[in-house]
Design a protein around this motif. Structure first.
Motif, PDB file in Angstrom:
ATOM      1  N   VAL A  75      16.771  34.536 -24.441  1.00  0.00           N
ATOM      2  CA  VAL A  75      15.784  33.972 -25.485  1.00  0.00           C
ATOM      3  C   VAL A  75      16.361  33.944 -26.797  1.00  0.00           C
ATOM      4  O   VAL A  75      16.334  33.110 -27.624  1.00  0.00           O
ATOM      5  N   MET A  76      16.720  35.394 -27.257  1.00  0.00           N
ATOM      6  CA  MET A  76      17.274  35.754 -28.615  1.00  0.00           C
ATOM      7  C   MET A  76      18.661  34.849 -28.717  1.00  0.00           C
ATOM      8  O   MET A  76      18.938  34.476 -29.852  1.00  0.00           O
ATOM      9  N   GLY A  77      19.525  34.829 -27.693  1.00  0.00           N
ATOM     10  CA  GLY A  77      20.675  34.047 -27.920  1.00  0.00           C
ATOM     11  C   GLY A  77      20.588  32.731 -27.945  1.00  0.00           C
ATOM     12  O   GLY A  77      21.221  32.064 -28.747  1.00  0.00           O
ATOM     13  N   LEU A  78      19.583  32.044 -27.139  1.00  0.00           N
ATOM     14  CA  LEU A  78      19.418  30.763 -27.247  1.00  0.00           C
ATOM     15  C   LEU A  78      18.935  30.311 -28.550  1.00  0.00           C
ATOM     16  O   LEU A  78      19.364  29.394 -29.321  1.00  0.00           O
ATOM     17  N   SER A  79      17.729  30.901 -29.171  1.00  0.00           N
ATOM     18  CA  SER A  79      17.209  30.545 -30.220  1.00  0.00           C
ATOM     19  C   SER A  79      18.053  30.911 -31.643  1.00  0.00           C
ATOM     20  O   SER A  79      18.072  29.890 -32.505  1.00  0.00           O
ATOM     21  N   SER A  80      18.670  32.030 -31.656  1.00  0.00           N
ATOM     22  CA  SER A  80      19.530  32.518 -32.755  1.00  0.00           C
ATOM     23  C   SER A  80      21.064  32.136 -32.989  1.00  0.00           C
ATOM     24  O   SER A  80      21.574  31.802 -34.010  1.00  0.00           O
ATOM     25  N   ILE A  81      21.650  31.851 -31.877  1.00  0.00           N
ATOM     26  CA  ILE A  81      22.776  31.404 -31.696  1.00  0.00           C
ATOM     27  C   ILE A  81      23.220  29.935 -31.259  1.00  0.00           C
ATOM     28  O   ILE A  81      23.558  29.048 -32.042  1.00  0.00           O
ATOM     29  N   TYR A  85      22.690  26.926 -34.112  1.00  0.00           N
ATOM     30  CA  TYR A  85      23.871  26.330 -34.648  1.00  0.00           C
ATOM     31  C   TYR A  85      24.375  25.110 -34.165  1.00  0.00           C
ATOM     32  O   TYR A  85      25.076  24.354 -34.949  1.00  0.00           O
ATOM     33  N   ALA A  86      23.768  24.721 -32.797  1.00  0.00           N
ATOM     34  CA  ALA A  86      23.924  23.310 -32.512  1.00  0.00           C
ATOM     35  C   ALA A  86      23.137  22.324 -33.285  1.00  0.00           C
ATOM     36  O   ALA A  86      23.757  21.352 -33.666  1.00  0.00           O
ATOM     37  N   GLY A 157      19.460  13.742 -39.008  1.00  0.00           N
ATOM     38  CA  GLY A 157      19.692  15.036 -39.781  1.00  0.00           C
ATOM     39  C   GLY A 157      18.586  15.851 -40.159  1.00  0.00           C
ATOM     40  O   GLY A 157      18.600  17.071 -39.702  1.00  0.00           O
ATOM     41  N   THR A 158      17.835  15.217 -40.640  1.00  0.00           N
ATOM     42  CA  THR A 158      16.366  15.925 -40.978  1.00  0.00           C
ATOM     43  C   THR A 158      15.595  16.509 -39.809  1.00  0.00           C
ATOM     44  O   THR A 158      15.300  17.616 -39.718  1.00  0.00           O
ATOM     45  N   LEU A 159      15.537  15.683 -38.661  1.00  0.00           N
ATOM     46  CA  LEU A 159      14.874  16.201 -37.480  1.00  0.00           C
ATOM     47  C   LEU A 159      15.641  17.390 -36.851  1.00  0.00           C
ATOM     48  O   LEU A 159      15.036  18.533 -36.388  1.00  0.00           O
ATOM     49  N   LEU A 160      16.824  17.437 -36.988  1.00  0.00           N
ATOM     50  CA  LEU A 160      17.703  18.337 -36.498  1.00  0.00           C
ATOM     51  C   LEU A 160      17.649  19.684 -37.230  1.00  0.00           C
ATOM     52  O   LEU A 160      17.504  20.769 -36.676  1.00  0.00           O
ATOM     53  N   MET A 161      17.603  19.662 -38.375  1.00  0.00           N
ATOM     54  CA  MET A 161      17.390  20.799 -39.263  1.00  0.00           C
ATOM     55  C   MET A 161      15.965  21.362 -39.110  1.00  0.00           C
ATOM     56  O   MET A 161      15.808  22.375 -39.042  1.00  0.00           O
ATOM     57  N   LEU A 162      14.999  20.458 -38.842  1.00  0.00           N
ATOM     58  CA  LEU A 162      13.618  20.823 -38.385  1.00  0.00           C
ATOM     59  C   LEU A 162      13.667  21.767 -37.082  1.00  0.00           C
ATOM     60  O   LEU A 162      12.780  22.797 -36.862  1.00  0.00           O
ATOM     61  N   GLY A 163      14.780  21.329 -36.222  1.00  0.00           N
ATOM     62  CA  GLY A 163      14.839  22.182 -34.989  1.00  0.00           C
ATOM     63  C   GLY A 163      15.313  23.470 -35.073  1.00  0.00           C
ATOM     64  O   GLY A 163      14.956  24.607 -34.589  1.00  0.00           O
ATOM     65  N   THR A 164      16.328  23.770 -36.422  1.00  0.00           N
ATOM     66  CA  THR A 164      16.733  24.831 -36.512  1.00  0.00           C
ATOM     67  C   THR A 164      15.790  25.834 -37.428  1.00  0.00           C
ATOM     68  O   THR A 164      15.654  27.093 -36.825  1.00  0.00           O
ATOM     69  N   VAL A 165      14.790  25.375 -38.006  1.00  0.00           N
ATOM     70  CA  VAL A 165      13.584  25.926 -38.523  1.00  0.00           C
ATOM     71  C   VAL A 165      12.747  26.541 -37.474  1.00  0.00           C
ATOM     72  O   VAL A 165      12.297  27.658 -37.379  1.00  0.00           O
TER      73      VAL A 165
END
Length: 202
Positions: A75-81, A85-86, A157-165
């Motif tokens: 879970v940590m690797g999927l969410s933080s890496i 970064y995708a 791009g905005t939706l993807l960046m919200l995904g990073t959040v």
């Protein structure tokens, strides 16, 4: 906190913010010449090699920590890496570095909301006000959009960046749950474990 320690903390935080802010510009320039996912793969493969070497040295000196379950590591690797970064690199490909940075500034507020909900942390009126202002700021940034011609696809791009959040906030909450373990070792193991998955993306 002693004055010397406080000064050191301020300097460290300042350097951290400079590195964090410049990463948007550097990454934006890089993905103009490299596929976004490939850039993320190379970046984290190099980081994993360095971290594994450091962990090897630390363990040889007897510095060890209990390793959490593979479920938590995944879970940590999927969410933080992997996912972070995708979303981050592909999002930067479609929007501007400044827009991305402004959207990501809401991460502390979203994390705080999740901490109240999941970890039952106490929240003060001042924190509520700060979270509200942060979220309203993101709403203003998203609604204002990006001037035509400055980004390939501002909405995507905005939706993807919200995904990073979202994924980074999840990572922070999970990391909080395993805070009794050696965080450095957790991060090191998460990186190479998920880097391979990143290489399978288009």
């Amino acid at each position: 906190m002693p004055a010397s320690a406080r000064k050191g903390a301020i300097i460290s935080l300042t350097l951290l913010m400079i590195a964090w802010g410049s990463a948007f510009v550097v990454s934006k320039a890089a993905i103009e010449h490299l596929p976004p996912i490939y850039f993320a793969l190379v970046r984290h493969a190099l980081a994993a090699a360095i971290l594994l070497a450091i962990v090897g040295v630390r363990m040889s000196r007897g510095i060890r920590g209990q390793i959490p379950s593979w479920r938590l590591l995944t879970v940590m690797g999927l969410s933080s890496i992997t996912l972070y970064y995708a979303f981050y690199n592909v999002g930067l490909y479609y929007t501007t570095a400044s827009q991305a940075a402004l959207i990501q500034s809401s991460i502390p507020a979203i994390t705080a909301i999740l901490a109240v909900w999941i970890l039952h942390e106490k929240v003060t009126p001042r924190r509520i006000a700060g979270m509200t202002l942060s979220i309203l700021g993101v709403v203003v940034v998203v609604s204002s959009g990006v001037p035509a011609g400055e980004a390939r696809d501002p909405l995507l791009g905005t939706l993807l960046m919200l995904g990073t959040v979202a994924v980074w906030s999840v990572y922070t909450i999970v990391a909080k749950r395993v805070s009794e373990f050696a965080q450095f070792l957790v991060t090191t193991l998460s990186t190479p474990a998920l880097t391979g998955l990143q290489s399978t993306a288009p």
